[in-house]
Design a protein around this motif. Structure first.
Motif, PDB file in Angstrom:
ATOM      1  N   ILE A   1      -9.157  -4.731 -50.878  1.00 41.10           N
ATOM      2  CA  ILE A   1     -10.406  -4.652 -50.125  1.00 41.10           C
ATOM      3  C   ILE A   1     -10.603  -5.951 -49.363  1.00 41.10           C
ATOM      4  CG2 ILE A   1     -12.890  -4.248 -50.236  1.00 41.10           C
ATOM      5  CD1 ILE A   1     -12.494  -2.973 -52.966  1.00 41.10           C
ATOM      6  N   THR A   2     -10.699  -5.874 -48.038  1.00 43.90           N
ATOM      7  CA  THR A   2     -10.995  -7.068 -47.248  1.00 43.90           C
ATOM      8  C   THR A   2     -12.512  -7.208 -47.108  1.00 43.90           C
ATOM      9  OG1 THR A   2     -10.992  -5.993 -45.062  1.00 43.90           O
ATOM     10  CG2 THR A   2      -8.857  -6.712 -45.952  1.00 43.90           C
ATOM     11  N   GLY A   3     -12.962  -8.434 -46.877  1.00 42.37           N
ATOM     12  CA  GLY A   3     -14.404  -8.679 -46.827  1.00 42.37           C
ATOM     13  C   GLY A   3     -15.069  -8.425 -48.156  1.00 42.37           C
ATOM     14  N   ALA A   4     -14.303  -8.573 -49.223  1.00 45.59           N
ATOM     15  CA  ALA A   4     -14.760  -8.128 -50.543  1.00 45.59           C
ATOM     16  C   ALA A   4     -15.771  -9.060 -51.186  1.00 45.59           C
ATOM     17  CB  ALA A   4     -13.561  -7.947 -51.477  1.00 45.59           C
ATOM     18  N   GLY A   5     -16.007 -10.232 -50.588  1.00 42.42           N
ATOM     19  CA  GLY A   5     -17.006 -11.128 -51.146  1.00 42.42           C
ATOM     20  C   GLY A   5     -18.420 -10.760 -50.747  1.00 42.42           C
ATOM     21  N   GLY A   6     -18.561  -9.791 -49.837  1.00 40.74           N
ATOM     22  CA  GLY A   6     -19.876  -9.371 -49.358  1.00 40.74           C
ATOM     23  C   GLY A   6     -20.547  -8.375 -50.291  1.00 40.74           C
ATOM     24  N   VAL A   7     -21.815  -8.086 -49.982  1.00 40.14           N
ATOM     25  CA  VAL A   7     -22.625  -7.214 -50.829  1.00 40.14           C
ATOM     26  C   VAL A   7     -22.063  -5.796 -50.892  1.00 40.14           C
ATOM     27  CG1 VAL A   7     -24.887  -6.145 -51.099  1.00 40.14           C
ATOM     28  CG2 VAL A   7     -24.719  -8.556 -50.465  1.00 40.14           C
ATOM     29  N   LEU A   8     -21.791  -5.192 -49.740  1.00 43.08           N
ATOM     30  CA  LEU A   8     -21.384  -3.786 -49.721  1.00 43.08           C
ATOM     31  C   LEU A   8     -19.989  -3.588 -50.307  1.00 43.08           C
ATOM     32  CD1 LEU A   8     -22.765  -2.596 -46.258  1.00 43.08           C
ATOM     33  CD2 LEU A   8     -23.875  -2.598 -48.493  1.00 43.08           C
ATOM     34  N   CYS A   9     -19.023  -4.385 -49.850  1.00 41.91           N
ATOM     35  CA  CYS A   9     -17.659  -4.210 -50.364  1.00 41.91           C
ATOM     36  C   CYS A   9     -17.552  -4.653 -51.813  1.00 41.91           C
ATOM     37  CB  CYS A   9     -16.673  -4.970 -49.487  1.00 41.91           C
ATOM     38  SG  CYS A   9     -16.373  -4.143 -47.914  1.00 41.91           S
ATOM     39  N   GLY A  10     -18.394  -5.604 -52.211  1.00 41.15           N
ATOM     40  CA  GLY A  10     -18.425  -5.994 -53.618  1.00 41.15           C
ATOM     41  C   GLY A  10     -18.858  -4.837 -54.504  1.00 41.15           C
ATOM     42  N   ALA A  11     -19.845  -4.084 -54.036  1.00 34.77           N
ATOM     43  CA  ALA A  11     -20.304  -2.917 -54.795  1.00 34.77           C
ATOM     44  C   ALA A  11     -19.211  -1.856 -54.883  1.00 34.77           C
ATOM     45  CB  ALA A  11     -21.562  -2.332 -54.146  1.00 34.77           C
ATOM     46  N   LEU A  12     -18.472  -1.654 -53.795  1.00 32.89           N
ATOM     47  CA  LEU A  12     -17.369  -0.693 -53.817  1.00 32.89           C
ATOM     48  C   LEU A  12     -16.286  -1.152 -54.784  1.00 32.89           C
ATOM     49  CD1 LEU A  12     -16.954   0.226 -50.033  1.00 32.89           C
ATOM     50  CD2 LEU A  12     -18.363   1.330 -51.779  1.00 32.89           C
ATOM     51  N   ALA A  13     -15.999  -2.452 -54.764  1.00 36.44           N
ATOM     52  CA  ALA A  13     -14.971  -2.989 -55.656  1.00 36.44           C
ATOM     53  C   ALA A  13     -15.334  -2.742 -57.116  1.00 36.44           C
ATOM     54  CB  ALA A  13     -14.806  -4.489 -55.396  1.00 36.44           C
ATOM     55  N   LYS A  14     -16.578  -2.986 -57.468  1.00 38.46           N
ATOM     56  CA  LYS A  14     -17.015  -2.797 -58.858  1.00 38.46           C
ATOM     57  C   LYS A  14     -16.932  -1.328 -59.265  1.00 38.46           C
ATOM     58  CE  LYS A  14     -20.060  -6.834 -58.972  1.00 38.46           C
ATOM     59  NZ  LYS A  14     -21.457  -7.327 -59.029  1.00 38.46           N
ATOM     60  N   ALA A  15     -17.323  -0.438 -58.360  1.00 42.09           N
ATOM     61  CA  ALA A  15     -17.278   0.988 -58.674  1.00 42.09           C
ATOM     62  C   ALA A  15     -15.843   1.477 -58.837  1.00 42.09           C
ATOM     63  CB  ALA A  15     -17.979   1.782 -57.574  1.00 42.09           C
ATOM     64  N   LEU A  16     -14.953   1.022 -57.973  1.00 41.57           N
ATOM     65  CA  LEU A  16     -13.552   1.440 -58.056  1.00 41.57           C
ATOM     66  C   LEU A  16     -12.879   0.850 -59.292  1.00 41.57           C
ATOM     67  CD1 LEU A  16     -12.777   1.064 -54.276  1.00 41.57           C
ATOM     68  CD2 LEU A  16     -12.563   3.204 -55.564  1.00 41.57           C
ATOM     69  N   ALA A  17     -13.296  -0.357 -59.687  1.00 40.11           N
ATOM     70  CA  ALA A  17     -12.748  -0.973 -60.907  1.00 40.11           C
ATOM     71  C   ALA A  17     -13.143  -0.171 -62.135  1.00 40.11           C
ATOM     72  CB  ALA A  17     -13.233  -2.415 -61.028  1.00 40.11           C
TER      73      ALA A  17
ATOM     74  N   LEU B   1     -12.287 -14.353 -46.568  1.00 39.66           N
ATOM     75  CA  LEU B   1     -12.083 -15.674 -45.976  1.00 39.66           C
ATOM     76  C   LEU B   1     -12.670 -16.749 -46.880  1.00 39.66           C
ATOM     77  CD1 LEU B   1     -11.058 -17.250 -43.488  1.00 39.66           C
ATOM     78  CD2 LEU B   1     -13.313 -16.915 -42.456  1.00 39.66           C
ATOM     79  N   ASN B   2     -13.764 -16.398 -47.540  1.00 42.23           N
ATOM     80  CA  ASN B   2     -14.403 -17.283 -48.516  1.00 42.23           C
ATOM     81  C   ASN B   2     -13.761 -17.029 -49.884  1.00 42.23           C
ATOM     82  OD1 ASN B   2     -16.081 -18.562 -50.383  1.00 42.23           O
ATOM     83  ND2 ASN B   2     -17.944 -18.126 -49.220  1.00 42.23           N
ATOM     84  N   LYS B   3     -12.803 -17.869 -50.246  1.00 41.44           N
ATOM     85  CA  LYS B   3     -12.060 -17.651 -51.489  1.00 41.44           C
ATOM     86  C   LYS B   3     -12.970 -17.695 -52.704  1.00 41.44           C
ATOM     87  CE  LYS B   3      -8.012 -19.259 -54.062  1.00 41.44           C
ATOM     88  NZ  LYS B   3      -6.893 -20.247 -54.097  1.00 41.44           N
ATOM     89  N   ASP B   4     -13.950 -18.603 -52.692  1.00 38.01           N
ATOM     90  CA  ASP B   4     -14.857 -18.725 -53.831  1.00 38.01           C
ATOM     91  C   ASP B   4     -15.632 -17.427 -54.056  1.00 38.01           C
ATOM     92  OD1 ASP B   4     -14.047 -21.314 -54.284  1.00 38.01           O
ATOM     93  OD2 ASP B   4     -15.710 -22.224 -53.189  1.00 38.01           O
ATOM     94  N   ALA B   5     -16.080 -16.794 -52.950  1.00 43.37           N
ATOM     95  CA  ALA B   5     -16.819 -15.531 -53.068  1.00 43.37           C
ATOM     96  C   ALA B   5     -15.929 -14.439 -53.635  1.00 43.37           C
ATOM     97  CB  ALA B   5     -17.371 -15.122 -51.702  1.00 43.37           C
ATOM     98  N   ALA B   6     -14.664 -14.401 -53.208  1.00 45.50           N
ATOM     99  CA  ALA B   6     -13.727 -13.394 -53.717  1.00 45.50           C
ATOM    100  C   ALA B   6     -13.462 -13.599 -55.204  1.00 45.50           C
ATOM    101  CB  ALA B   6     -12.422 -13.457 -52.931  1.00 45.50           C
ATOM    102  N   ILE B   7     -13.270 -14.851 -55.590  1.00 47.81           N
ATOM    103  CA  ILE B   7     -12.995 -15.150 -57.001  1.00 47.81           C
ATOM    104  C   ILE B   7     -14.219 -14.848 -57.868  1.00 47.81           C
ATOM    105  CG2 ILE B   7     -12.556 -17.032 -58.631  1.00 47.81           C
ATOM    106  CD1 ILE B   7     -10.726 -18.272 -56.524  1.00 47.81           C
ATOM    107  N   GLN B   8     -15.402 -15.192 -57.367  1.00 44.09           N
ATOM    108  CA  GLN B   8     -16.620 -14.910 -58.125  1.00 44.09           C
ATOM    109  C   GLN B   8     -16.795 -13.416 -58.363  1.00 44.09           C
ATOM    110  OE1 GLN B   8     -20.229 -16.575 -56.489  1.00 44.09           O
ATOM    111  NE2 GLN B   8     -21.544 -15.277 -57.735  1.00 44.09           N
ATOM    112  N   MET B   9     -16.533 -12.598 -57.320  1.00 43.60           N
ATOM    113  CA  MET B   9     -16.650 -11.152 -57.472  1.00 43.60           C
ATOM    114  C   MET B   9     -15.604 -10.629 -58.446  1.00 43.60           C
ATOM    115  SD  MET B   9     -18.656  -8.741 -56.369  1.00 43.60           S
ATOM    116  CE  MET B   9     -19.330  -9.422 -54.837  1.00 43.60           C
ATOM    117  N   ALA B  10     -14.399 -11.176 -58.377  1.00 39.96           N
ATOM    118  CA  ALA B  10     -13.341 -10.765 -59.303  1.00 39.96           C
ATOM    119  C   ALA B  10     -13.713 -11.121 -60.737  1.00 39.96           C
ATOM    120  CB  ALA B  10     -12.015 -11.423 -58.914  1.00 39.96           C
ATOM    121  N   ASP B  11     -14.294 -12.300 -60.916  1.00 38.85           N
ATOM    122  CA  ASP B  11     -14.715 -12.713 -62.257  1.00 38.85           C
ATOM    123  C   ASP B  11     -15.756 -11.751 -62.828  1.00 38.85           C
ATOM    124  OD1 ASP B  11     -13.023 -14.875 -62.250  1.00 38.85           O
ATOM    125  OD2 ASP B  11     -14.562 -16.343 -61.689  1.00 38.85           O
TER     126      ASP B  11
END
Length: 275
Positions: free
Chosen positions: A7-23, A34-44
């Motif tokens: 998922i690209t843009g996954a640190g954002g609100v909408l794609c973050g919600a999709l990532a959590k649901a798919l997980a 592009l913001n690595k910290d945001a991606a890592i935080q969402m992954a955590d």
């Protein structure tokens, strides 16, 4: 069966919600931003909830960055099965100050005031590249490994303003129309090698990008926010979770014969004539 979902843009609100649901469906999620910290935080957050995710830095406008991201994803989870092109956005340099041009606007010297004639080509180009090229390049990098494999698909993020352009934002409206057209083109192009390509067309969702445009500091609606709600038959903004059901359907086996569609998720906005 668990799939590897990028998922690209996954640190954002909408794609973050999709990532959590798919997980939660047992998939392995690679969150690119592009913001690595945001991606890592969402992954955590996903991992703490029992999921399996990794945050990866990636610039969707740079091929080398995407190749490096692909290498990280494959080391963690293997080849990509599903790509969600979620990176996108608008820019003030591609936005007019007023929805309609009035003759007196041509002599308005207020700082920051922009008519159509003042729009910066660099701003227009930035918006178009982020939304369209930022969809094309990740697809080139990640979809090649999908060829000939079962159950692979691509989900792009268009917008309801791809159907009918919104006032003030010609660059964003045009860019999302390009994403919708590209979705259909790609669905046909990939139809013989087993890759389905579809898109979501969200309506108005409150995100960090548009919150100050649609709401005041006290939470009340701005004039534009009120205008949007008045034109939305369901009378509210969308919640990130409202995108989940369609995403799970389009990424799942239940949509195995569905390709080339752009699904509005907008509370009826695109269907309403205003009368």
């Amino acid at each position: 069966m668990s799939k590897t979902i990028v998922i690209t843009g996954a640190g954002g609100v909408l794609c973050g919600a999709l990532a959590k649901a798919l997980a939660k469906q047992g998939n392995k999620i690679a969150l690119l931003d592009l913001n690595k910290d945001a991606a890592i935080q969402m992954a955590d957050e996903i991992n703490k909830d029992g999921g399996d995710a990794v945050g990866v830095e990636a610039n969707v406008l740079e091929k080398e960055s995407l190749v490096n991201a692909k290498d990280e994803v494959e080391k963690a989870f293997g080849k990509c099965d599903i790509l969600i092109n979620g990176a996108g956005g608008n820019h003030p340099l591609g936005t007019t100050s007023n929805p309609f041009l009035e003759a007196q606007d041509l002599i308005n010297k207020n700082e920051g005031f922009k008519t159509f004639f003042d729009l910066d080509p660099k701003g227009i180009q930035f918006v178009f590249n982020l939304n369209f090229i930022g969809t094309l390049l990740p697809t080139q990098i990640f979809a090649e490994d999908m060829v000939g494999r079962e159950g692979c698909s691509i989900l792009n993020i268009s917008s309801m303003n791809a159907f009918t352009p919104l006032t003030k934002i010609p660059a964003y409206s045009g860019a999302k129309a390009a994403v919708s057209n590209f979705t259909q083109w790609l669905a046909v192009h990939f139809s013989k090698v087993g890759i389905r390509v579809n898109a979501l067309a969200p309506g108005f969702f409150l995100t960090e990008q548009n919150r100050t445009l649609l709401t005041n500091s006290d939470g009340s609606l701005t004039p534009r926010g009120n205008q949007i709600i008045d034109q939305t038959p369901m009378g509210k903004f969308g919640e990130p979770e409202d995108l989940v059901g369609t995403t799970l359907w389009l990424c799942g086996e239940g949509a195995s014969f569905v390709t080339g569609v752009v699904v509005p998720i907008d509370g009826g906005f695109s269907a309403y004539s205003g009368v």
